[in-house]
Design a protein around this motif. Structure first.
Motif, mmCIF file in Angstrom:
data_model
loop_
_atom_site.group_PDB
_atom_site.id
_atom_site.type_symbol
_atom_site.label_atom_id
_atom_site.label_comp_id
_atom_site.label_asym_id
_atom_site.label_seq_id
_atom_site.Cartn_x
_atom_site.Cartn_y
_atom_site.Cartn_z
ATOM 1 N N MET A 81 -42.999 16.009 28.437
ATOM 2 C CA MET A 81 -42.871 15.695 27.156
ATOM 3 C C MET A 81 -44.186 16.355 26.717
ATOM 4 N N LEU A 82 -45.101 16.071 27.406
ATOM 5 C CA LEU A 82 -46.350 16.778 26.710
ATOM 6 C C LEU A 82 -46.334 18.188 26.594
ATOM 7 N N ASP A 83 -45.912 19.062 27.638
ATOM 8 C CA ASP A 83 -45.629 20.393 27.735
ATOM 9 C C ASP A 83 -44.804 20.981 26.461
ATOM 10 N N GLN A 84 -43.750 20.145 26.256
ATOM 11 C CA GLN A 84 -42.647 20.548 25.194
ATOM 12 C C GLN A 84 -43.324 20.366 23.837
ATOM 13 N N GLY A 133 -46.823 21.151 23.791
ATOM 14 C CA GLY A 133 -47.906 22.061 23.689
ATOM 15 C C GLY A 133 -49.269 21.348 23.678
ATOM 16 N N LEU A 134 -49.201 19.907 24.447
ATOM 17 C CA LEU A 134 -50.288 19.244 24.728
ATOM 18 C C LEU A 134 -50.802 19.280 26.125
#
Length: 81
Positions: free
Chosen positions: A1-4, A6-7
Motif C-alpha cells: 500500500m505504501l509503494d502504491q 510512493g511512500l
C-alpha cells in the motif's frame, strides 16, 4: 500500500524507542490540543484544521524549553557569540 502511494516506511533501529520520540510527542500534543477539542464536518475540514494547527504549533505556540519562544522564533534568533 505504501509503494502504491510512493511512500517509504519509517523503520526504527532495533531496540531504540527514541527514534520516533519527537513525532510521538507532537502527535500526542496534536491529539490533546486540537483533535479532541474539535468536531469536523468532513475530511477537508480536518485537513485544513491540521494545516492551521501545524502553522500555529511552529510559529505561535510558545514552549518553555525554548526560552518561551515558538520553534520558528527560537531557530531564527541570532545566536549570541
Amino acid at each position: 500500500m505504501l509503494d502504491q502511494r510512493g511512500l517509504t516506511q519509517s523503520m526504527s533501529r532495533k531496540a531504540n524507542c527514541h527514534d520516533n520520540a519527537a513525532m510521538e510527542s507532537f502527535f500526542g500534543t496534536l491529539e490533546s490540543e486540537f483533535f479532541r477539542l474539535n468536531r469536523f464536518e468532513n475530511l477537508d475540514a480536518l485537513k485544513a484544521g491540521i494545516k492551521h494547527y501545524i502553522h500555529y504549533y511552529n510559529h505561535k505556540r510558545i514552549k518553555p524549553k525554548l526560552k518561551g519562544l515558538s520553534p520558528v522564533m527560537y531557530r531564527t534568533q541570532p545566536s549570541a557569540a
